[in-house]
Structure formats: C-alpha cells, structure tokens
Scaffold this active site. Sequence first.
Site, mmCIF file in Angstrom:
data_model
loop_
_atom_site.group_PDB
_atom_site.id
_atom_site.type_symbol
_atom_site.label_atom_id
_atom_site.label_comp_id
_atom_site.label_asym_id
_atom_site.label_seq_id
_atom_site.Cartn_x
_atom_site.Cartn_y
_atom_site.Cartn_z
ATOM 1 C CB CYS A 191 11.643 18.311 -35.938
ATOM 2 S SG CYS A 191 10.332 17.346 -36.710
ATOM 3 C CG ASP B 94 4.205 5.723 -31.719
ATOM 4 O OD1 ASP B 94 5.434 5.723 -31.542
ATOM 5 O OD2 ASP B 94 3.568 6.756 -31.993
ATOM 6 C CB CYS C 297 10.495 10.066 -49.816
ATOM 7 S SG CYS C 297 11.364 8.513 -50.131
ATOM 8 C CB CYS D 267 13.869 13.496 -47.005
ATOM 9 S SG CYS D 267 15.458 12.691 -46.641
ATOM 10 C CB CYS E 186 18.091 10.638 -52.804
ATOM 11 S SG CYS E 186 16.591 11.646 -52.806
#
Length: 353
Positions: free
Chosen positions: A222, A142, A256, A202, A199
């Site tokens: 966010c 990352d 989720c 989220c 769906c």
Amino acid sequence: MTAAGAPPLEALVCDLAAAEGFDAVGITRPDAIPVAGARLKDWVATGAHGDMGWLAETLERRADPATLWPAIRSVILLGLNYGPQEDPRAVLAERSAGAISVYARAEDYHDIIKPKLKRVARALLAEATRRGIAGDVKVFVDTAPLMEKPLAAAAGLGWQGRHTNLVSRDFGSWLFLGAIATTLELEPDAPEADHCGSCRACLDACPTAAFPAPYVIDARRCISYLTIEHKGPIPEELRPLMGNRIYGCDDCLAACPWNKFAQEGHEAKLAARAENDAPPLAELVELDDAAFRARFPKSPIKRIGRDRFVRNVLIAIGNSGDAALVSQVEARLDDPSALVREAAVWALGRLAM
C-alpha cells in the site's frame, strides 16, 4: 432513567455532536465487533501489517475494547466530513508536482477533532450527572488501540468497503472518525449493511495491487503505508508504481462510486492549504530538517520526519522524467541521511533511462 420532560441522553449526544460540527454520529456496544477482532488477529498472523509492530503488540486490546477499559458500556462514534473540492487524483497528471493525500493537505485532524470530542463528552457527562446518573468518559482519535472503523460500522455510520475503509451513503469515503467511550448505558444504533455489491472499483484502482482479495489489504504494498509508516528503503519493484505520490494515496477512496453523494467538507481548519495541493518537487527536494519543520508545522506530514519525506520526493522525481531536476537530485548524493542518498541514486538512474 430519563428525567421528566428531558430528552434521552442518546438524543442529547446527537445535538451535542451537531453543535460541534460533526456530520455523523452513532452508538454501539463494546462487544459489537467480535468478528472484526478475529479477522484482525488472522491478518496480523500473515504479516500483512508490515513494520507496524504496534498492531501486533496491542492486538488483544484492539480485538476487544473492554480489555482497554473494563468499565466501558457504550461507544459513541462521530464522523467529520473532509470531502475534497475536486477529484484528488487530478494532481497525478502533474508529474513534477507532489501528490499529497487529501487528509494531510490541511492541519492535523487529531488536533482538530480531539477538542471537539472532549467538549461533547464533558457536556454529556454533566447532563448525566445532573440527572443523577454516575458515569465516566474517555475520548479517542486514531491513537489508542481501538478499532474505529468496525465500531463505526456497528454504530451505523457506514460500512467497511472492499478497500477496508469506511464508506458512508451520505459522505462517501471522506469521514474522519473519533470515539467517546463511556460507562453510561446508551441505546445502540443499528449497524449499517454492506452496500458494495459486486463493485471492484476501489480494488482495480490500486496502483500497486495491494488488495489480494476484497476486504483484505496487504499493507506492505500500500502506498500510504510505504510513504508514511515504512521507515526503510521502499522496495524497488514498487517505486515505479508510486508515480508522484509523496504522502499517502487516495486512489481507492476516490474511485468509490458512493462518492457521488459526497459533499465538500465544511470545517475550515480541514480545508486544504494551497501550498499542499500540488507542491513542486523541485522545492521539496531542497528541504533540510529545519525547513521541513517550518514547511509543515501543524501538518500530519511532520510525524514521518524530513528523511522519509525527502525519500518519497526523490522517488517521485525518479518517476517524473523531468531532466531539469537532475542537479538537485545529485545534490542529495551527499545527504547526511543514508535513506535519502539511496533514493537519490535510484532517482538518477531512472532519470537517465
């Protein structure tokens, strides 16, 4: 060529990963994500990445791993489960406590995963050398311009859900990712299909409506971006929507439905520290720089620094409705940091409403 009687290197990778405690492993080619690279370029062009200028600066390398390392032939993706014991949203009801994202409640995952990756990589290379196969490896957690999530989907670890994060059929939304790039030619795994269907759980769970469309996030709205990456004052219109979230946000992940198959993480160093489960805002707002560093010595939280963290705490206090915190907020009006002082003024105004 595999030595007589020896398992293929791909099987060895799986065994080495399991021995290090990884829960998922897959292999892909570096050229497996051209669509993801093109989408990233389009996304950055809209400005949705906000202050994260490093994304634009490294765009070409992110879009094609071969530009990062031309000799690369295979990418091994490894996942480590960090599933929480309970729904991380429970703390949101405790308005005088701070909500810290699950991944940041324990030790910094970079420091835990990277040594594991290095051991897997060294053992793989040693076995390849023993078989007379020349090769090289690099490990990433990352921090390099590598698109881990699309690569993980291509390697079969899961798929990028409508919230843009990786979803696993076995571990839901709770997988840390690490990557081993290698010059070795390894047989790739099949990619995972998208199982989101229609769906919207989220998307609808996001407190700030940060998803303008499925599979698209506007980082500027966010809460994870606002509390971690954004260095300046947080836009006032978004502050009331943040609640008591002081570092990151788990709402889209926790919502989720695939989490019904998730399991609690088994890595002891990734277990949440008790003091980070629901820390009192009254304690956190008092932190000076030295106390902040002492409070979060091995935590990913330390990287945002004391001023941004206390900014987040003051916004949470402003949303708490707890008049008992007024005197502590007033003490921050004389704070050395202009960022903290501005947030304190806003919090006092909210508490007076």
